[in-house]
Design an enzyme around this catalytic site. Structure first.
Site, PDB file in Angstrom:
ATOM      1  N   LYS A 123     -53.174  28.922  86.762  1.00 24.04           N
ATOM      2  CA  LYS A 123     -54.430  28.510  86.122  1.00 24.04           C
ATOM      3  C   LYS A 123     -54.114  27.334  85.211  1.00 24.04           C
ATOM      4  CE  LYS A 123     -57.419  32.391  86.443  1.00 24.04           C
ATOM      5  NZ  LYS A 123     -56.989  33.677  85.898  1.00 24.04           N
ATOM      6  N   HIS A 126     -55.564  25.200  79.430  1.00 23.23           N
ATOM      7  CA  HIS A 126     -56.786  24.585  78.894  1.00 23.23           C
ATOM      8  C   HIS A 126     -56.747  24.470  77.370  1.00 23.23           C
ATOM      9  CE1 HIS A 126     -58.100  28.575  77.737  1.00 23.23           C
ATOM     10  NE2 HIS A 126     -57.822  28.990  78.950  1.00 23.23           N
ATOM     11  N   HIS A 129     -55.758  27.423  75.136  1.00 24.36           N
ATOM     12  CA  HIS A 129     -54.321  27.681  75.026  1.00 24.36           C
ATOM     13  C   HIS A 129     -53.635  26.674  74.105  1.00 24.36           C
ATOM     14  CE1 HIS A 129     -54.647  30.084  78.911  1.00 24.36           C
ATOM     15  NE2 HIS A 129     -54.177  30.921  78.000  1.00 24.36           N
TER      16      HIS A 129
END
Ligand code: ARG
Length: 561
Positions: A123, A126, A129
């Protein structure tokens, strides 16, 4: 100086220790009200007297003191005016005597685990994070400064049912070349495809569950594919860590605990804490007003919480932590409350040392950004965009400085970090480029610019002798700057005890403001050498404190910008 006043007062007040008094001492809002003030209101109950009376009695009992120039009372307060020359001497000597001003041994022999960043494999990394990464890194620096041993743990999301789905998707629609070329983006694309297809064909979900169950049982083919996805993802994550100059002691993600989850089930069974519920194994938490904590799914596979339980047992055994911190978004509050409660119910009194450190959401002011995909915003993109914008500002304002690229990186990244850490963690963060890159605003670049200005002053002066005529540092602006510097050690302790880096960022702003006022009021490069050197010494210290406090946020300082 604060300590000395506290000790002096405690010799007059039997009921309060010097430490308690130090905690009560205030810094008055205006300089004509003194440098420190002691409120006597709490003493009224003990002495059965009005606070103003107590204040004047205590004040009268204090004779001449070499470190004080004056004592006055006002209302229920005793106002202390420091002997400015003596004060300058004390602060500057204290600064020089310490190996590293503000450092302490409070944490000596103690270990703190910090679980932060922890992005999910396959993933994108983003902007959410980005926050845990920046906050966790700052907490690491703050606790290290106080002498703690800090273990930085990246609890990667690299295990779970989603990998069953990914493998099914890859086997059906993926290609080695595409994954190699497009990396995480391709993994996300086939993952999305899986869900689209599963709408039409629900059997895919079962297939995915089976695939994950096989992974948990050690299927070699599947594990090899998973391992490959993990490596590809880590390579992308490392790009963000390199930009931020961040490192970890352990990349022990969820998969690391995959062989320890059975033990969790065993221990919970042994303690009689597990019950069956719709085929799953759960720990009921009704007594604590929480939904049950699921420990094993119907097919026996582990879930996020199981792996967190295993991780806690492992970390306690491996690191014997005094505290274990978890930096994640607020939405995981319940998850951690459940997991910590289960650890407590197992009979581990160290459950009290597990702390969830939540933070608020991130958004973009204008919603616009050169992001690769629709609404997911990549951390890497935002960092690079900031560096690019900073570069443009430098080109416009000061194109002749050396190492322009490095400076743009330090300032561009610093702006993002500072913006993230300028308010309480729990507050939402907005990316407003005009604001966070404003060199004159309450921003990282402003503080860094102040540092660069101090550096430039010192470069012009050259060598400065250490002997100072302290009587030359008694003006209001110098005193204000010295007082701000004096607060540094307490500020660090306060930030650590609240797990709040914003206390440091606000402080660095205070130092920058005090420095700039001093710089305006006191010309430094004057012909009177004594005056020049006295002031230059103060510049040197303020410059050091700015750099050191910013380093606790994870920021660097350019010598020119
Ligand atoms: N991977 C998780 C996420 O992206 C964060 C993990 C936090 N740490 C933990 N021990 N659960 O939301």
């Amino acid at each position: 100086m604060k300590k000395q006043i506290a000790e002096l007062l405690s010799s007059k007040i039997d009921e309060l220790s010097a430490e308690e008094i130090a905690g009560l001492l205030e810094v008055p809002p205006k300089q004509d009200m003194g440098d420190f003030a002691f409120p006597c209101f709490r003493l009224a109950k003990i002495y059965h007297k009005a606070p103003p009376l107590i204040a004047s009695d205590i004040a009268a009992s204090i004779g001449e003191q070499p470190f004080l120039s004056q004592i006055k009372t006002a209302g229920g307060y005793i106002n202390f005016f420091v002997n400015r020359q003596e004060y300058a001497k004390q602060i500057i000597s204290e600064f020089r005597a310490a190996d590293s001003f503000g450092a302490s041994e409070t944490g000596k022999g103690k270990t703190i685990c910090i679980d932060y960043s922890s992005p999910n494999v396959a993933k994108n990394f983003h902007i959410g994070h980005l926050r845990t990464t920046i906050i966790g890194n700052s907490l690491y620096k703050i606790f290290s400064k106080l002498g703690y041993k800090v273990v930085r743990i990246n609890h990667l999301g690299d295990w779970g049912t989603q990998f069953g789905k990914l493998i099914v998707a890859y086997k059906r629609w993926g290609s080695k070349e595409e994954v190699e070329e497009k990396g995480i983006q391709e993994l996300m694309d086939i993952y999305v495809k899986f869900h689209q297809e599963a709408e039409k064909d629900p059997a895919l979900e079962d297939e995915a569950r089976e695939a994950f169950a096989k992974m948990e049982q050690g299927d070699e083919e599947y594990l090899a594919i998973w391992q490959w996805f993990r490596e590809i993802s880590l390579k992308e994550f490392m790009r963000v860590y390199n930009l931020l100059d961040i490192d970890f002691d352990a990349y022990t993600g969820e998969s690391f605990y995959r062989n320890m989850t059975k033990n969790v089930v065993d221990v919970l069974t042994e303690k009689g804490l597990l019950v069956e519920s719709e085929g799953a194994l759960v720990v009921r938490l009704d007594d604590y007003d929480m939904p049950p904590c699921i420990v094993a799914k119907k097919d026996g596979s582990s879930i996020y919480a199981t792996r967190d339980l295993a991780a806690i047992l492992y970390r306690k055994k491996t690191y014997d932590f005094d505290k274990c911190l978890y930096v994640t978004g607020l939405e995981q509050k319940l998850h951690f409350a459940q997991v910590f409660k289960v650890i407590e119910l197992m009979g581990n009194d160290y459950a009290k040392d597990l702390v969830h450190i939540p933070y608020g959401l991130v958004s973009l002011k204008d919603g616009k950004m050169s992001s690769r995909t629709g609404n997911v915003i990549y951390a890497e993109d935002i960092l690079k965009e900031s560096i690019g914008k900073t570069s443009a500002i430098i080109e416009e304002k000061n194109p002749d400085i050396p190492e322009k690229e490095e400076v743009a990186k330090i300032v561009g990244i610093g702006a993002i970090i500072f913006n993230d850490l300028y308010n309480q963690r729990i507050k939402d963060v907005v990316f407003d480029w005009n604001k966070l890159l404003n060199f004159d605003g309450e921003t990282g670049p402003y503080v860094q610019y102040t540092y660069a200005r101090a550096s430039s002053v010192l470069r012009k002066i050259g060598d400065i002798p250490e002997e100072i005529d302290y009587s030359l540092l008694t003006d209001d602006a110098s005193l204000e700057l010295l007082k701000t510097i004096e607060r540094y050690p307490d500020i660090i302790v306060d930030a650590a005890s609240k797990f709040e880096p914003f206390i440091i960022s606000r402080y660095s702003m205070d130092v920058a403001h005090a420095f700039n006022k001093f710089y305006q009021a006191c010309q430094i490069n004057v012909s009177d050498e004594n005056l020049k050197f006295a002031r230059a010494n103060l510049v040197k210290i303020a410059r050091w404190v700015i750099k050191d406090s910013l380093s606790l946020l994870g920021m660097k300082c350019p010598e020119q910008m």
